[in-house]
Design an enzyme around this catalytic site. Structure first.
Site, PDB file in Angstrom:
ATOM      1  N   SER A 108       0.812  -1.207   0.000  1.00  0.00           N
ATOM      2  CA  SER A 108       0.000   0.000   0.000  1.00  0.00           C
ATOM      3  C   SER A 108       0.854   1.270   0.000  1.00  0.00           C
ATOM      4  O   SER A 108       1.593   1.542  -0.933  1.00  0.00           O
ATOM      5  CB  SER A 108      -0.960  -0.044   1.191  1.00  0.00           C
ATOM      6  OG  SER A 108      -1.917   0.977   1.107  1.00  0.00           O
ATOM      7  N   ASP A 247      -2.658   6.410  -3.478  1.00  0.00           N
ATOM      8  CA  ASP A 247      -1.456   5.831  -2.880  1.00  0.00           C
ATOM      9  C   ASP A 247      -0.975   4.675  -3.760  1.00  0.00           C
ATOM     10  O   ASP A 247      -1.485   4.450  -4.855  1.00  0.00           O
ATOM     11  CB  ASP A 247      -1.695   5.405  -1.430  1.00  0.00           C
ATOM     12  CG  ASP A 247      -2.661   4.235  -1.309  1.00  0.00           C
ATOM     13  OD1 ASP A 247      -3.387   3.953  -2.280  1.00  0.00           O
ATOM     14  OD2 ASP A 247      -2.695   3.598  -0.240  1.00  0.00           O
ATOM     15  N   ASP A 249      -1.246   1.478  -3.930  1.00  0.00           N
ATOM     16  CA  ASP A 249      -2.137   0.441  -4.472  1.00  0.00           C
ATOM     17  C   ASP A 249      -3.507   0.998  -4.827  1.00  0.00           C
ATOM     18  O   ASP A 249      -4.421   0.247  -5.144  1.00  0.00           O
ATOM     19  CB  ASP A 249      -2.249  -0.750  -3.522  1.00  0.00           C
ATOM     20  CG  ASP A 249      -3.003  -0.440  -2.243  1.00  0.00           C
ATOM     21  OD1 ASP A 249      -3.039   0.747  -1.836  1.00  0.00           O
ATOM     22  OD2 ASP A 249      -3.548  -1.371  -1.622  1.00  0.00           O
ATOM     23  N   ASP A 251      -5.997   2.411  -3.229  1.00  0.00           N
ATOM     24  CA  ASP A 251      -7.226   2.281  -2.439  1.00  0.00           C
ATOM     25  C   ASP A 251      -7.409   3.477  -1.507  1.00  0.00           C
ATOM     26  O   ASP A 251      -8.333   3.498  -0.702  1.00  0.00           O
ATOM     27  CB  ASP A 251      -7.258   0.965  -1.655  1.00  0.00           C
ATOM     28  CG  ASP A 251      -6.201   0.883  -0.564  1.00  0.00           C
ATOM     29  OD1 ASP A 251      -5.329   1.780  -0.477  1.00  0.00           O
ATOM     30  OD2 ASP A 251      -6.238  -0.089   0.224  1.00  0.00           O
TER      31      ASP A 251
END
Length: 447
Positions: A108, A247, A249, A251
């Site tokens: 992430s 960000d 990833d 999400d």
């Protein structure tokens, strides 16, 4: 239930080359997960169970992808390799392709030295605790291999990004477009580096993209949702109407208006909820312990239910499901709209905010209207290991006094850091000076 050693609130995560994020562990994890999935889903329709693996742009993703693929294949699971796609894209593909699970290789918002592995269920939601516990238990079984005739096969998907782009666009109303809107999109050199600019361009926006040159090492480095100041500069320099920061990833979402003002998850969630209220009733919204007090007061004023979950999108989702509510999120920018997707999605959340602005034909600041974010003061106090701060008489007395002083004009939150030996003392109040003085009183009680 077996106690979980490896799975945290968001799968398995750590430093590459450490105890769990290495090729050997990924191989074992793939085999263990494959064994569990084969037991649950094997023999349906005479075909092998299938999973999809997606990843972000970290250099270590290739190593972990290959190891997971080998372990899953050895357990008799077919593998679809989606390549670099956002975490919510894996959730979508799992559900749309009727697969038994989805696997994401990402850490992430962490730097490139870290990575992680997390799972989605066949429904495109975080894997239930009991299934994670089964996988943990299977990790203790010897590594094996099914017979040659039952081995899984792997193939690369050619259209994973295109499928997801179309899905994202489907959450934006057909009677609206983004023609004439200048947007700067910051993909954090992460998983959305290709798909995010395409989504907004294909809806008509004039897009300038930054953070779209991943090299395996620069993910989240000075760009993206953790560094929205970079986006704010680009928006002002380009004379854009809006900026969208994701960000690593994709999400998590932060946005910037044409003046360079940064909007966090609380403000963006409010924008979405207000748009939904213009079309019908919103039963309730789930925030977290960190959600701004001003958001809570505004929900009360609007007659919308509000509950706080523990910090973490997993806990937000649990509260939403328990209450049957459709909207929730975190100040950090994890925003969940269950009328659009089964998980938090930065691109889709941005599209819902844009829906509000296009319907209202107003800038973001005007759409937020009566929402007043309360000033916050945070003081971190060193905490010796093993200290029982909850039983500290001085702190308890100071907390009561401060809460009486605030009396509906703010709130107090005290919690131990999950990563450092510190106690976090946070006060939100109508005025910055009041928040600061109350926080200092709490800190003084521990001196």
């Amino acid at each position: 239930m077996t106690q979980r050693k490896y799975f945290g609130t968001d799968g398995v995560r750590g430093e590459v080359g450490g105890e769990v994020i290495n090729a050997a562990f990924a191989l074992r994890l793939g085999y263990a997960a494959g064994r569990v999935l084969a037991r649950q889903h094997g023999g349906r329709g005479g075909s092998r169970p299938q999973v999809v693996i997606g990843k972000d742009t970290r250099i270590s993703g290739y190593m972990l992808e290959s190891a997971l693929e080998a372990g899953l294949s050895a357990a008799g699971i077919d593998v679809l390799l989606a390549g670099p796609v956002p975490t919510p894209a894996v959730a979508y593909l799992t559900r749309a392709l009727r697969l038994v699970a989805g696997i994401v290789i990402s850490a992430s918002h962490n730097p490139y030295q870290d990575n992680g592995i997390k799972f989605f269920s066949a429904q495109g939601m975080k894997l239930p605790d009991e299934v994670e516990a089964e996988i943990e238990a299977a990790l203790h079984e010897p590594l094996g291999c099914v017979g040659s005739e039952a081995l899984g096969r792997a193939r690369r998907m050619q259209d994973s990004q295109g499928r997801y782009i179309e899905f994202c666009k489907s959450t934006f109303p057909n009677d609206l477009d983004l023609n004439g809107v200048k947007i700067v999109v910051d993909a954090a050199h992460g998983a959305a580096y290709n798909v995010a600019p395409h989504v907004f361009r294909e809806l008509g926006a004039d897009v300038h993209a930054i953070g779209v040159s991943p090299d395996g090492f620069n993910i989240n480095e000075g760009v993206g949702a953790l560094h929205p100041e970079s986006l704010a500069r680009a928006v002002r320099e380009r004379g854009a109407h809006l900026g969208i920061a994701l960000d690593g990833d994709a999400d998590r979402l932060q946005m910037v208006d044409g003046d360079g003002r940064i909007y966090n998850g609380d403000e963006l969630l409010y924008a979405i909820v207000r748009e939904r209220m213009s079309r019908g009733t919103v039963a309730g919204v789930v925030g977290t312990l960190m959600t701004n007090y001003g958001f809570e007061l505004e929900m009360q004023r609007l007659g919308v239910g509000f509950e706080r979950a523990k910090v973490g999108d997993r806990y937000v989702m649990e509260q939403m499901q328990a209450r049957g509510w459709l909207y929730g999120g975190e100040s950090s920018g994890h925003l969940i709209c269950l009328d659009c997707h089964t998980t938090g999605d930065g691109i889709i959340a941005a599209l819902q905010v844009l829906t509000a602005l296009r319907r209202g034909n107003v800038p973001l600041a005007d759409w937020l209207g009566d929402l007043r974010m309360y000033p916050q003061k945070m003081i971190n106090v060193p905490l010796a290991p093993g200290t029982d701060w909850k039983s500290h008489a001085g702190l308890a007395a100071a907390t009561r006094a401060v809460e009486a002083e605030l009396a509906g004009r703010g709130r107090v939150l005290i919690r131990a850091s999950g990563t450092e030996p510190k106690l976090r003392l946070m006060v939100e109040a109508e005025e910055p000076a009041l928040a600061a003085s109350c926080a200092e009183k709490l800190a003084a009680s521990l001196a």
